[in-house]
Design an enzyme around this catalytic site. Structure first.
Site, PDB file in Angstrom:
ATOM      1  N   ASP A 123       0.853  -1.186   0.000  1.00 28.71           N
ATOM      2  CA  ASP A 123       0.000   0.000   0.000  1.00 28.71           C
ATOM      3  C   ASP A 123       0.891   1.238   0.000  1.00 28.71           C
ATOM      4  O   ASP A 123       2.000   1.207   0.549  1.00 28.71           O
ATOM      5  CB  ASP A 123      -0.901   0.013   1.237  1.00 28.71           C
ATOM      6  CG  ASP A 123      -1.987  -1.055   1.183  1.00 28.71           C
ATOM      7  OD1 ASP A 123      -2.435  -1.395   0.074  1.00 28.71           O
ATOM      8  OD2 ASP A 123      -2.391  -1.543   2.249  1.00 28.71           O
ATOM      9  N   ASP A 141      -6.901  -1.456  -4.642  1.00 31.34           N
ATOM     10  CA  ASP A 141      -7.962  -1.099  -3.694  1.00 31.34           C
ATOM     11  C   ASP A 141      -8.879  -0.029  -4.285  1.00 31.34           C
ATOM     12  O   ASP A 141     -10.100  -0.066  -4.095  1.00 31.34           O
ATOM     13  CB  ASP A 141      -7.366  -0.575  -2.387  1.00 31.34           C
ATOM     14  CG  ASP A 141      -6.504  -1.591  -1.671  1.00 31.34           C
ATOM     15  OD1 ASP A 141      -6.731  -2.805  -1.841  1.00 31.34           O
ATOM     16  OD2 ASP A 141      -5.594  -1.166  -0.929  1.00 31.34           O
TER      17      ASP A 141
END
Length: 163
Positions: A123, A141
């Site tokens: 991330d 995401d």
């Protein structure tokens, strides 16, 4: 399926999913190459790029588990991908619905690739305001989130049309 709306109509949607996967993996490769875990760069007053390793799911759910979650989430992602391809084969002619599924498919597989290769999801998008940080996320995401929003919109439009 009869009427030409079967398997042939799945290819454009798989192409969209592939673009999401490639963009997601390219950006994650850049982050892995230029940042160490935890390292970040402020971009604006509310946005940073930061390298974070997420061994859990959304919002780091199960991140503290002993390692079994890696295989669980890989299996779950592959099962979801198979179901989405099945749905695309049956409903590829429904454009908004298929867009939603293609984005979710690409995002899910992007994160499955991370789990399989690294044991965690990379991330790097970090938004914050007033000292509070939204959990870091990535392109996969984002695609899943946009796909979910499109699914909701598709259903709202479907209900509205049926009235």
């Amino acid at each position: 399926m009869a009427g030409g709306k079967g398997a042939a109509s799945v290819w454009p949607w798989l192409g969209i999913a592939l673009v999401v996967i490639l963009l997601d993996q390219f950006t994650k490769t850049l982050i892995l190459g230029y940042y160490t875990p935890g390292q970040g760069t402020p971009v604006t007053s509310f946005f940073n790029i930061v390298r974070v390793h997420n061994t859990g799911a959304a919002f780091s759910f199960l991140a503290g588990a002993s390692g079994w979650q890696r295989w669980f989430f890989i299996g779950l992602g592959l099962a979801a991908a198979a179901f989405i391809v099945f749905m695309l084969r049956r409903h590829g002619h429904q454009r908004l619905f298929a867009w939603a599924l293609a984005l979710i498919l690409g995002g899910a597989l992007g994160n499955v690739i991370d789990r399989a290769l690294h044991g965690y999801v990379v991330d790097f998008l970090d938004f914050h305001w007033g000292g509070r940080h939204f959990p870091a996320f990535n392109i996969a995401d984002s695609a899943i989130t946009v796909g979910a929003a499109l699914l909701i919109l598709d259903e709202l439009l479907r209900v509205r049309r049926s009235r």
